[in-house]
Design a protein around this motif. Structure first.
Motif, PDB file in Angstrom:
ATOM      1  N   PRO A 428       0.907  -1.132  -0.082  1.00 13.05           N
ATOM      2  CA  PRO A 428      -0.030   0.119   0.050  1.00 13.05           C
ATOM      3  C   PRO A 428       0.777   1.277  -0.014  1.00 13.05           C
ATOM      4  O   PRO A 428       1.931   1.559   0.734  1.00 13.05           O
ATOM      5  CB  PRO A 428      -0.726   0.079   1.191  1.00 13.05           C
ATOM      6  N   GLY A 429       0.480   2.079  -0.784  1.00 14.79           N
ATOM      7  CA  GLY A 429       1.188   3.368  -1.140  1.00 14.79           C
ATOM      8  C   GLY A 429       2.627   3.456  -1.518  1.00 14.79           C
ATOM      9  O   GLY A 429       3.326   4.431  -1.638  1.00 14.79           O
ATOM     10  N   ASP A 430       3.103   2.288  -2.206  1.00 13.47           N
ATOM     11  CA  ASP A 430       4.552   2.278  -2.520  1.00 13.47           C
ATOM     12  C   ASP A 430       4.254   2.480  -4.018  1.00 13.47           C
ATOM     13  O   ASP A 430       4.324   1.468  -4.854  1.00 13.47           O
ATOM     14  CB  ASP A 430       5.053   0.810  -2.115  1.00 13.47           C
ATOM     15  N   VAL A 431       4.688   3.671  -4.376  1.00 13.74           N
ATOM     16  CA  VAL A 431       4.866   4.072  -5.575  1.00 13.74           C
ATOM     17  C   VAL A 431       5.910   3.442  -6.470  1.00 13.74           C
ATOM     18  O   VAL A 431       5.727   3.201  -7.641  1.00 13.74           O
ATOM     19  CB  VAL A 431       4.714   5.540  -5.798  1.00 13.74           C
ATOM     20  N   ASP A 432       6.949   3.467  -5.889  1.00 13.42           N
ATOM     21  CA  ASP A 432       8.195   2.592  -6.309  1.00 13.42           C
ATOM     22  C   ASP A 432       7.577   1.150  -6.742  1.00 13.42           C
ATOM     23  O   ASP A 432       8.271   0.847  -8.041  1.00 13.42           O
ATOM     24  CB  ASP A 432       9.841   2.812  -5.606  1.00 13.42           C
ATOM     25  N   LYS A 433       7.158   0.621  -5.887  1.00 13.48           N
ATOM     26  CA  LYS A 433       6.842  -0.837  -6.321  1.00 13.48           C
ATOM     27  C   LYS A 433       5.985  -1.016  -7.741  1.00 13.48           C
ATOM     28  O   LYS A 433       6.007  -1.809  -8.493  1.00 13.48           O
ATOM     29  CB  LYS A 433       6.098  -1.577  -5.423  1.00 13.48           C
ATOM     30  N   MET A 434       4.907   0.110  -7.606  1.00 15.10           N
ATOM     31  CA  MET A 434       4.034   0.296  -8.792  1.00 15.10           C
ATOM     32  C   MET A 434       4.783   0.512 -10.191  1.00 15.10           C
ATOM     33  O   MET A 434       4.443  -0.010 -11.167  1.00 15.10           O
ATOM     34  CB  MET A 434       3.033   1.238  -8.566  1.00 15.10           C
ATOM     35  N   ARG A 435       5.641   1.336 -10.017  1.00 12.13           N
ATOM     36  CA  ARG A 435       6.435   1.832 -11.142  1.00 12.13           C
ATOM     37  C   ARG A 435       7.271   0.938 -11.640  1.00 12.13           C
ATOM     38  O   ARG A 435       7.412   0.442 -12.805  1.00 12.13           O
ATOM     39  CB  ARG A 435       7.548   2.898 -10.538  1.00 12.13           C
ATOM     40  N   ILE A 436       7.782  -0.127 -10.736  1.00 11.09           N
ATOM     41  CA  ILE A 436       8.661  -1.388 -11.209  1.00 11.09           C
ATOM     42  C   ILE A 436       7.829  -2.142 -11.781  1.00 11.09           C
ATOM     43  O   ILE A 436       8.297  -2.809 -12.875  1.00 11.09           O
ATOM     44  CB  ILE A 436       9.465  -1.701  -9.848  1.00 11.09           C
ATOM     45  N   CYS A 437       6.728  -2.717 -11.327  1.00 10.23           N
ATOM     46  CA  CYS A 437       5.922  -3.795 -11.640  1.00 10.23           C
ATOM     47  C   CYS A 437       5.157  -3.485 -12.980  1.00 10.23           C
ATOM     48  O   CYS A 437       4.870  -4.103 -13.638  1.00 10.23           O
ATOM     49  CB  CYS A 437       5.267  -4.291 -10.521  1.00 10.23           C
ATOM     50  N   SER A 438       5.000  -2.112 -13.208  1.00  7.48           N
ATOM     51  CA  SER A 438       4.057  -1.704 -14.156  1.00  7.48           C
ATOM     52  C   SER A 438       4.581  -2.181 -15.717  1.00  7.48           C
ATOM     53  O   SER A 438       5.854  -2.338 -16.189  1.00  7.48           O
ATOM     54  CB  SER A 438       4.089  -0.377 -14.407  1.00  7.48           C
ATOM     55  N   ILE A 439       3.752  -2.646 -16.522  1.00  7.96           N
ATOM     56  CA  ILE A 439       4.005  -3.101 -18.067  1.00  7.96           C
ATOM     57  C   ILE A 439       4.228  -1.957 -18.840  1.00  7.96           C
ATOM     58  O   ILE A 439       5.060  -1.986 -19.838  1.00  7.96           O
ATOM     59  CB  ILE A 439       2.567  -3.649 -18.206  1.00  7.96           C
ATOM     60  N   ILE A 440       3.662  -0.743 -18.512  1.00  7.49           N
ATOM     61  CA  ILE A 440       3.975   0.384 -19.272  1.00  7.49           C
ATOM     62  C   ILE A 440       5.207   1.144 -18.523  1.00  7.49           C
ATOM     63  O   ILE A 440       5.188   1.800 -17.188  1.00  7.49           O
ATOM     64  CB  ILE A 440       2.680   1.351 -19.282  1.00  7.49           C
ATOM     65  N   ASP A 441       6.203   1.469 -18.834  1.00  8.73           N
ATOM     66  CA  ASP A 441       7.636   2.291 -18.752  1.00  8.73           C
ATOM     67  C   ASP A 441       7.194   3.432 -18.883  1.00  8.73           C
ATOM     68  O   ASP A 441       6.933   4.097 -19.943  1.00  8.73           O
ATOM     69  CB  ASP A 441       8.766   1.680 -19.401  1.00  8.73           C
ATOM     70  N   GLU A 442       7.189   4.407 -17.826  1.00  8.20           N
ATOM     71  CA  GLU A 442       6.847   5.777 -17.978  1.00  8.20           C
ATOM     72  C   GLU A 442       7.935   6.543 -17.496  1.00  8.20           C
ATOM     73  O   GLU A 442       7.986   7.833 -17.302  1.00  8.20           O
ATOM     74  CB  GLU A 442       5.699   6.282 -16.976  1.00  8.20           C
ATOM     75  N   GLY A 443       9.203   5.971 -17.567  1.00  9.55           N
ATOM     76  CA  GLY A 443      10.390   6.843 -17.269  1.00  9.55           C
ATOM     77  C   GLY A 443      11.074   7.244 -18.819  1.00  9.55           C
ATOM     78  O   GLY A 443      11.571   6.622 -19.379  1.00  9.55           O
ATOM     79  N   GLY A 444      10.473   8.529 -19.292  1.00  9.21           N
ATOM     80  CA  GLY A 444      10.887   9.151 -20.365  1.00  9.21           C
ATOM     81  C   GLY A 444       9.527   8.791 -21.483  1.00  9.21           C
ATOM     82  O   GLY A 444       8.551   8.794 -20.805  1.00  9.21           O
ATOM     83  N   ALA A 445       9.810   8.256 -22.634  1.00  7.53           N
ATOM     84  CA  ALA A 445       9.037   8.173 -23.523  1.00  7.53           C
ATOM     85  C   ALA A 445       8.505   6.746 -23.107  1.00  7.53           C
ATOM     86  O   ALA A 445       8.872   5.702 -22.791  1.00  7.53           O
ATOM     87  CB  ALA A 445       9.670   7.733 -25.005  1.00  7.53           C
ATOM     88  N   LYS A 446       7.101   6.808 -23.263  1.00  5.46           N
ATOM     89  CA  LYS A 446       6.320   5.564 -22.635  1.00  5.46           C
ATOM     90  C   LYS A 446       6.505   4.392 -23.534  1.00  5.46           C
ATOM     91  O   LYS A 446       6.531   4.428 -24.707  1.00  5.46           O
ATOM     92  CB  LYS A 446       4.613   5.692 -22.611  1.00  5.46           C
ATOM     93  N   ALA A 447       6.757   3.276 -22.768  1.00  5.36           N
ATOM     94  CA  ALA A 447       6.970   2.083 -23.651  1.00  5.36           C
ATOM     95  C   ALA A 447       6.346   0.697 -23.024  1.00  5.36           C
ATOM     96  O   ALA A 447       5.918   0.806 -21.658  1.00  5.36           O
ATOM     97  CB  ALA A 447       8.667   1.616 -23.888  1.00  5.36           C
ATOM     98  N   VAL A 448       6.157  -0.334 -23.717  1.00 10.06           N
ATOM     99  CA  VAL A 448       5.557  -1.465 -23.359  1.00 10.06           C
ATOM    100  C   VAL A 448       6.349  -2.551 -22.767  1.00 10.06           C
ATOM    101  O   VAL A 448       7.602  -2.808 -23.954  1.00 10.06           O
ATOM    102  CB  VAL A 448       4.443  -2.184 -24.218  1.00 10.06           C
ATOM    103  N   ARG A 449       6.660  -2.885 -21.791  1.00 13.30           N
ATOM    104  CA  ARG A 449       7.590  -3.842 -21.240  1.00 13.30           C
ATOM    105  C   ARG A 449       6.780  -5.304 -21.417  1.00 13.30           C
ATOM    106  O   ARG A 449       6.155  -5.753 -20.636  1.00 13.30           O
ATOM    107  CB  ARG A 449       7.846  -3.757 -19.875  1.00 13.30           C
ATOM    108  N   MET A 450       7.648  -5.780 -22.723  1.00  8.05           N
ATOM    109  CA  MET A 450       7.119  -7.079 -22.855  1.00  8.05           C
ATOM    110  C   MET A 450       7.361  -8.177 -21.883  1.00  8.05           C
ATOM    111  O   MET A 450       6.743  -9.350 -21.443  1.00  8.05           O
ATOM    112  CB  MET A 450       7.644  -7.562 -24.375  1.00  8.05           C
TER     113      MET A 450
END
Length: 843
Positions: A428-450
């Motif tokens: 709960p509330g851990d944004v870093d975990k959401m960022r790491i697990c996300s299928i969509i990489d939003e660091g810079g240009a958005k990309a799909v992490r296959m």
């Protein structure tokens, strides 16, 4: 030639290669050499319109292949009949690569026709060894990923598992490699230009798939949201089947490859009005998809074509899998038991788009609710990860993905939305975990992490060596490992002993069979443990090393023909054959060669074991540093080979156009196997297994499957050097500076400077600048300089042991005897039991 199972039957009735007596179907279709000879002559006349006087060696090869194919196709029909009648659970293996090599010799061994083929051809005045050279390697793969897939197909059929491989019917392979002034030059690999007798066209199973277009947001008559994918372009996939014959069994599975064909008709009106190019433009565009393996993705067009390729073969394959399931609706097949009958393995992330594609079919075409569709998808798919390198984990830009597959992008966003709910509940509330697990990489240009998509969409994820799997869980996917306890498994890679010992090393195979008194080892590689009791026997050692020398004589002839270099079969053959990549560290090998060369120049009387360094590798066309390493090896090698001052003690041969058939010549001749990747970078490796099986000793880091090879063969029979994974991580954490190692080691400094000069290519400015910069200014990302001294010291131990012939021979024999674990049969049994829940089915 190896003693075949056929020739041993009468002498040793108990000599069987399976749990039940092996009854060949050869007699039913091609009973003995006499009938086989008739079949060869029949195909020569009625298939090829030739007679014995006008037939070329290629004609004899095709006629022989067609004769053997009769038996294989009869077994294929019988196998498919049994599988359909029993409504079996099948594995469907999705891979963008299958590095099959040549099939003729493999097929005659696996179907127990070898003796009959050789006899029949001899009676016709033809040598089998001559005609087999007419076959070109199938251009369906590049490196270890594709070779592993080929080994798996062989083991699946040999172990009687119902399975179908799916891939692309590439018109051109990766490329043919030539060296011009040391540079890699790429030429088209038009392996299909004259066709192959081993494939069968299946136009009746052609599939039409859609790409591009837009999504319309509409509602059905009940007020439910039903997005529609519209204004798409159609592409037809036409299947070609390659039968895969098991060894010592009647099972024949198949590899189905999709060729793209345009659905647009030839524009006759445009042609008649003089628009010849316009008349065929749409047709050409549609057929480009399966034109070439791995189009260069340095350009946007190249990236787009690769994504289209991946979707094309996945979409065609899923359509075919669904068709196969529902043709047995009379046996109760519905969507409710789809995941009971279907297991799909994703070989790396190339087929990952299968996850949203199956979801799209279930949601949009079958009108399933999300949860039911997702349950089916996650029960069906398994995912094999093949890399720890973050840059090698596929990502597609969101704009590109949305342009090519707009509906799939919507589905991926929804998968990700639901994933984020699960992650938020766990942390709960851990944004870093959401960022790491996300299928969509939003660091810079958005990309799909296959890779993330593959992990989330599969019920099982496996690494390919024990160390690799631990690093997957610890470093690459620790959050997913915590989120999905038990999902991650290890399945250490393996190789088929049929191709990589029985076929490629007939001299050693015959000795093993004679010594053990049976051929069961070809189907149960642990039987090679029986060689341990003769490893110290002087007579056996002499025979074993005589075979090694004979194989080296053969390879010396190849080196002379391909490179124009004379080498001695009495030298130590030091072999590094694999894809050219920084992490595999061919440039570390080169630095050691430079060190030996410099030592000899400064002391011509230096007593070292003469060595022949054998390289073979292709660099990706857009990989400038890798291509510069190739040039450096070639140009430095040319200088060494022609320097009379060192008395021929060192030779360097870089064999061009590395491929399976070339590996089959190199591996039996190798004394030393270079497996020198930076610890933690190589997932597994399979070349290390092939070389050890054929009696080469390994010099390597504790990386990939080297760790397990060392455990099997014993510390005294392998040369381990360099940093461990933990030491690499500690040095990186501290802040690795290659200049520290450069400045602290006088010899290392001298050879790195030498490499950076134009000594080997006078008149050129920094000819090996890419390599030199990578080692110092570029930060040496793979720690070549840090491992150099340990590597050099390990080679000194190699030199010392090779002087003691009996000690070396014993270690070489024990390498062959103790690597039974690395049979792909063992790997496939583990997949079948732990991931696929796949029963074997005897035919």
């Amino acid at each position: 030639m190896p003693v075949s199972t056929k020739s041993k039957k009468s002498a040793a009735p108990t000599d069987v290669v399976s749990a039940t007596p092996f009854v060949s179907t050869t007699e039913a279709v091609v009973p003995g050499s006499a009938k086989l000879k008739q079949a060869i002559l029949r195909h020569l006349t009625y298939t090829l319109a030739r007679d014995v006087h006008t037939a070329t060696p290629r004609d004899w090869w095709i006629a022989t292949a067609m004769a053997v194919r009769e038996s294989i196709l009869a077994r294929l029909i019988a196998t498919q009949g049994v599988h359909n009648d029993q409504n079996v659970r099948r594995l469907y293996y999705l891979s963008l690569e299958y590095l099959m090599g040549r099939l003729t010799e493999n097929n005659v061994y696996n179907t127990d026709h070898f003796d009959d083929v050789v006899t029949a051809l001899k009676e016709l005045g033809i040598e089998f060894n001559e005609i087999r050279e007419q076959e070109v390697d199938m251009g369906l793969g590049n490196g270890g990923l594709g070779r592993l897939a080929a080994c798996f197909l062989d083991s699946l059929a040999t172990l009687d598992y119902p399975a179908i491989g799916y891939g692309i019917h590439y018109e051109f392979g990766l490329f043919k490699q030539e060296f011009v002034n040391g540079h890699q030059v790429e030429h088209p690999d038009s392996w299909m230009i004259f066709g192959t007798p081993w494939e069968v066209l299946r136009p009746e199973y052609a599939v039409t798939i859609q790409i591009y277009g837009q999504v319309e947001n509409v509602f059905d008559d009940l007020g439910n949201y039903r997005p529609r994918w519209v204004n798409t372009k159609s592409v037809m996939g036409v299947p070609y089947d390659i039968p895969i014959a098991g060894y010592g069994t009647k099972t024949v599975n198949l590899l189905r490859l999709w060729a793209s064909r345009s659905t647009e008709e030839f524009d006759l009106a445009a042609f008649n009005s003089g628009g010849y190019v316009d008349a065929v433009r749409e047709k050409v565009v549609g057929e480009t998809i399966s034109k070439v393996l791995y189009p260069n993705d340095k350009t946007e067009n190249g990236k787009e074509l690769r994504l289209v390729q991946q979707y094309f073969f996945v979409a065609c394959s899923l359509r075919d899998i669904i068709r196969r399931h529902f043709r047995n609706d009379d046996k109760g097949n519905t969507w409710d038991n789809f995941s009971d009958k279907v297991a799909v393995q994703l070989n790396d992330t190339h087929p990952a788009v299968a996850v949203p594609e199956l979801m799209r079919i279930l949601l949009d075409e079958e009108n399933f609710q999300w949860d039911k569709a997702w349950a089916i998808v996650t029960r069906v798919f398994g995912y094999t990860n093949h890399t720890l390198l973050p840059e090698a984990l596929e990502k597609w830009s969101v704009p590109l993905f949305g342009r090519v597959l707009p509906r799939h992008l919507q589905i991926i966003f929804e998968i990700n939305k639901q994933l984020m709910v699960v992650v938020a509940a766990k942390w709960p509330g851990d944004v870093d975990k959401m960022r790491i697990c996300s299928i969509i990489d939003e660091g810079g240009a958005k990309a799909v992490r296959m890779a993330n998509l593959s992990v989330v969409g599969s019920h099982a994820v496996n690494g390919v060596a024990a160390l690799h799997t631990e690093l997957l869980k610890k470093d690459l996917f620790p959050e997913f490992d915590a989120l999905y306890p038990g999902k991650f498994q290890n399945k250490t890679n393996g190789i088929t002993p049929r191709r990589w010992l029985l076929d490629c090393n007939p001299r050693l195979s015959a000795l093993i069979t004679k010594t053990l008194g049976h051929t069961k080892w070809a189907k149960d590689l642990d039987e090679l443990r029986g060689l341990e009791k003769v490893a110290g026997d002087a007579a056996f050692q002499k025979e074993f090393m005589a075979i090694k020398r004979a194989n080296k004589v053969d390879l010396a002839a190849v080196i002379k023909a391909e490179c124009g270099i004379d080498v001695s079969p009495d030298a130590l053959f030091d072999v590094q054959i694999k894809r050219l990549h920084e992490y595999k560290r061919q440039h570390l090998n080169l630095l050691h060669i430079l060190a030996l060369y410099r030592r000899l120049l400064q002391n011509p009387a230096l007593d070292i074991v003469p060595r022949v360094f054998v390289f073979a590798a292709k660099a990706a066309p857009g990989y400038d540093l890798a291509k510069n390493i190739i040039r450096a090896i070639n140009m430095i090698g040319a200088k060494i080979n022609n320097d009379a001052r060192i008395g021929g003690k060192l030779k360097v041969a870089f064999l061009p156009n590395y491929r399976v058939s070339l590996a089959e010549r190199i591996i039996p001749a190798a004394d030393l196997s270079e497996q020198i990747s930076t610890a933690g970078k190589e997932a597994s490796g399979t070349g290390n297994m092939k070389l050890a099986l054929n009696g080469a000793l390994t010099i390597g880091t504790l990386d990939g499957a080297n760790v397990e090879i060392g455990e099997e063969v014993g510390d005294e029979n392998i040369f381990i050097f360099g940093m461990t994974v933990e030491q690499v991580e500690a040095l990186n954490a501290k802040g690795y500076n290659p200049w520290d190692f450069y400045n602290a080691d006088e010899e290392l400094k001298a050879i790195v400077d030498w490499l950076g000069s134009n000594f080997f290519t006078p008149g050129e400015n920094q000819p090996f600048g890419h390599v030199h910069h990578s080692l110092l200014g570029g930060g040496d990302p793979y720690m070549v300089l840090a491992d150099f001294r340990s590597y050099s010291d390990a080679h000194a131990k190699v030199d010392a042991m090779y002087r003691h012939t009996a000690q070396w021979a014993k270690s070489a024999i024990l390498n062959t005897a103790r690597v039974g674990k690395f049979s792909s049969d063992r790997t496939i049994r583990e997949y079948a039991e732990k991931i696929w829940s796949l029963p074997s089915v005897k035919v």
